[in-house]
Scaffold this motif. Structure first.
Motif, mmCIF file in Angstrom:
data_model
loop_
_atom_site.group_PDB
_atom_site.id
_atom_site.type_symbol
_atom_site.label_atom_id
_atom_site.label_comp_id
_atom_site.label_asym_id
_atom_site.label_seq_id
_atom_site.Cartn_x
_atom_site.Cartn_y
_atom_site.Cartn_z
ATOM 1 N N SER A 170 0.854 -1.194 0.000
ATOM 2 C CA SER A 170 0.000 0.000 0.000
ATOM 3 C C SER A 170 0.890 1.244 0.000
ATOM 4 O O SER A 170 2.102 1.152 -0.181
ATOM 5 N N ASP A 171 0.260 2.424 0.178
ATOM 6 C CA ASP A 171 0.967 3.717 0.221
ATOM 7 C C ASP A 171 1.681 3.978 -1.113
ATOM 8 O O ASP A 171 2.909 3.926 -1.215
ATOM 9 N N TYR A 172 0.904 4.264 -2.134
ATOM 10 C CA TYR A 172 1.438 4.525 -3.467
ATOM 11 C C TYR A 172 0.555 5.578 -4.150
ATOM 12 O O TYR A 172 -0.609 5.775 -3.775
ATOM 13 N N TYR A 173 1.115 6.230 -5.121
ATOM 14 C CA TYR A 173 0.332 7.109 -6.013
ATOM 15 C C TYR A 173 1.152 7.351 -7.276
ATOM 16 O O TYR A 173 2.391 7.260 -7.269
ATOM 17 N N ILE A 174 0.411 7.671 -8.353
ATOM 18 C CA ILE A 174 1.046 7.907 -9.658
ATOM 19 C C ILE A 174 1.295 9.420 -9.805
ATOM 20 O O ILE A 174 0.377 10.228 -9.623
ATOM 21 N N ILE A 175 2.545 9.784 -10.106
ATOM 22 C CA ILE A 175 2.899 11.202 -10.303
ATOM 23 C C ILE A 175 2.329 11.659 -11.650
ATOM 24 O O ILE A 175 2.601 11.033 -12.694
ATOM 25 N N ALA A 176 1.534 12.724 -11.628
ATOM 26 C CA ALA A 176 0.800 13.123 -12.835
ATOM 27 C C ALA A 176 1.535 14.159 -13.682
ATOM 28 O O ALA A 176 1.249 14.296 -14.881
ATOM 29 N N ASN A 177 2.497 14.891 -13.146
ATOM 30 C CA ASN A 177 3.167 15.940 -13.942
ATOM 31 C C ASN A 177 4.602 16.106 -13.460
ATOM 32 O O ASN A 177 5.012 15.504 -12.455
ATOM 33 N N GLY A 178 5.328 16.928 -14.192
ATOM 34 C CA GLY A 178 6.713 17.187 -13.864
ATOM 35 C C GLY A 178 7.650 16.222 -14.559
ATOM 36 O O GLY A 178 7.276 15.468 -15.467
ATOM 37 N N GLU A 179 8.899 16.268 -14.100
ATOM 38 C CA GLU A 179 9.894 15.405 -14.714
ATOM 39 C C GLU A 179 9.648 13.915 -14.437
ATOM 40 O O GLU A 179 10.114 13.054 -15.180
ATOM 41 N N GLU A 180 8.901 13.606 -13.390
ATOM 42 C CA GLU A 180 8.650 12.194 -13.004
ATOM 43 C C GLU A 180 7.224 11.774 -13.343
ATOM 44 O O GLU A 180 6.621 10.965 -12.645
ATOM 45 N N THR A 181 6.673 12.345 -14.433
ATOM 46 C CA THR A 181 5.312 11.968 -14.848
ATOM 47 C C THR A 181 5.242 10.464 -15.106
ATOM 48 O O THR A 181 6.127 9.876 -15.743
ATOM 49 N N ASN A 182 4.138 9.845 -14.604
ATOM 50 C CA ASN A 182 3.869 8.394 -14.710
ATOM 51 C C ASN A 182 4.817 7.543 -13.855
ATOM 52 O O ASN A 182 4.798 6.305 -13.937
ATOM 53 N N ALA A 183 5.646 8.186 -13.031
ATOM 54 C CA ALA A 183 6.399 7.421 -12.041
ATOM 55 C C ALA A 183 5.471 7.115 -10.854
ATOM 56 O O ALA A 183 4.448 7.780 -10.643
ATOM 57 N N ILE A 184 5.810 6.121 -10.056
ATOM 58 C CA ILE A 184 4.953 5.702 -8.931
ATOM 59 C C ILE A 184 5.734 5.946 -7.641
ATOM 60 O O ILE A 184 6.798 5.339 -7.420
ATOM 61 N N ALA A 185 5.220 6.888 -6.824
ATOM 62 C CA ALA A 185 5.836 7.159 -5.526
ATOM 63 C C ALA A 185 5.322 6.150 -4.506
ATOM 64 O O ALA A 185 4.117 5.888 -4.409
ATOM 65 N N LEU A 186 6.235 5.559 -3.720
ATOM 66 C CA LEU A 186 5.884 4.489 -2.778
ATOM 67 C C LEU A 186 6.232 4.856 -1.338
ATOM 68 O O LEU A 186 6.395 3.969 -0.493
ATOM 69 N N GLY A 187 6.337 6.147 -1.024
ATOM 70 C CA GLY A 187 6.546 6.551 0.361
ATOM 71 C C GLY A 187 7.689 7.525 0.511
ATOM 72 O O GLY A 187 8.647 7.522 -0.267
#
Length: 281
Positions: free
Chosen positions: A196-213
């Motif tokens: 758990s604890d994730y979200y998809i980065i929608a903009n910027g240099e890391e667009t479509n990257a997945i932050a996991l904490g």
């Protein structure tokens, strides 16, 4: 004179006989024949005096004559025939009566108890391995020198460089996917793995990257990365807020019976941290 007297006597006798013949009555019936095997009573003469009680008690057989015939001994019994092979039936009870009793079989010898089998002692479970991270060291050479000092207290040691030692926070991120759809497919895999604890980065240099904490200390971020690696995800650690200086750490497994404090003192490290052994292997 004598003749007349004899005549008178004969006349009297004849008269007496005639009177007896007229007065004698019917003749008594003849007694029945004696029964075989039953004692008979015999009357004693009237003139015989009655025996006293002592005589009767001492000789009870004097008044009775036992005319019972002596018993005839039975003929000798024939040798018993061999018991029939088949079980006797109700029509032949005699065969059952004369059948010889079965001979009891001799008791079976008692077997000696088996000798006790020596059992090997149960193996003692090995204590779980303990891993430690020693440091920080200013450069690689200092870390190698500390490993040499620790000697036999450590095994499987490896050096680890921390790029930004002054960082104030650490983020765990999966690389950016080629499209939004690919990022969403990766999220489904993360959920299926129980993370758990994730979200998809929608903009910027890391667009479509997945932050996991995001973590304030490096150890928490590294534990998160170990869990992702075990589930098959190749995450990376991003430090931020530091001055860009690097530090070196010595990660190793403690060799029994050494403990973390003894290993730190021998290596000359300033700190010791518990470490997941999966990162050392």
């Amino acid at each position: 004179m004598l003749t007349r007297a004899l005549i008178v006597v004969l006349a009297i006798l004849n008269l007496g006989v005639a009177l007896w013949w007229m007065l004698r009555g019917e003749p008594a019936p003849a007694p029945p024949p004696p029964t075989t095997g039953v004692a008979q009573l015999q009357l004693l003469p009237a003139s015989a005096s009655a025996p006293t009680g002592a005589a009767i008690a001492s000789t009870p057989a004097a008044a009775l004559d036992d005319v019972t015939p002596a018993p005839v001994p039975p003929p000798p019994a024939a040798a018993p025939a061999q018991a029939p092979t088949q079980a006797p039936t109700a029509e032949s009870p005699a065969a059952t009566a004369v059948a010889p009793a079965p001979v009891a079989a001799p008791p079976a010898p008692v077997a000696a108890p088996p000798a006790p089998v020596a059992q090997a002692p149960a193996p003692v479970p090995a204590a779980p391995a303990q891993c430690v991270s020693l440091g920080p060291f200013t450069d690689r050479a200092a870390a190698q020198a500390a490993q040499a000092k620790a000697g036999g207290t450590l095994r499987g040691a490896r050096l680890r460089e921390v790029a930004d030692a002054g960082a104030t926070r650490y983020r765990v991120v999966l690389p950016a996917a080629a499209s939004r759809e690919d990022a969403q497919a990766t999220v489904k895999r993360i959920v299926a793995a129980g993370l758990s604890d994730y979200y998809i980065i929608a903009n910027g240099e890391e667009t479509n990257a997945i932050a996991l904490g995001q973590y304030r200390n490096r150890e928490g971020a590294e534990r998160r990365m170990a869990a992702l690696s075990a589930a098959g995800f190749n995450a990376r650690l991003i430090a931020s807020g530091g001055d860009g200086s690097a530090q070196w750490w010595l990660d190793a497994t403690l060799a029994p019976p050494a403990d973390a404090s003894a290993a730190r003192q021998r290596s000359g490290a300033a700190q010791q941290r518990s470490l997941d052994c999966a990162r050392v292997r």
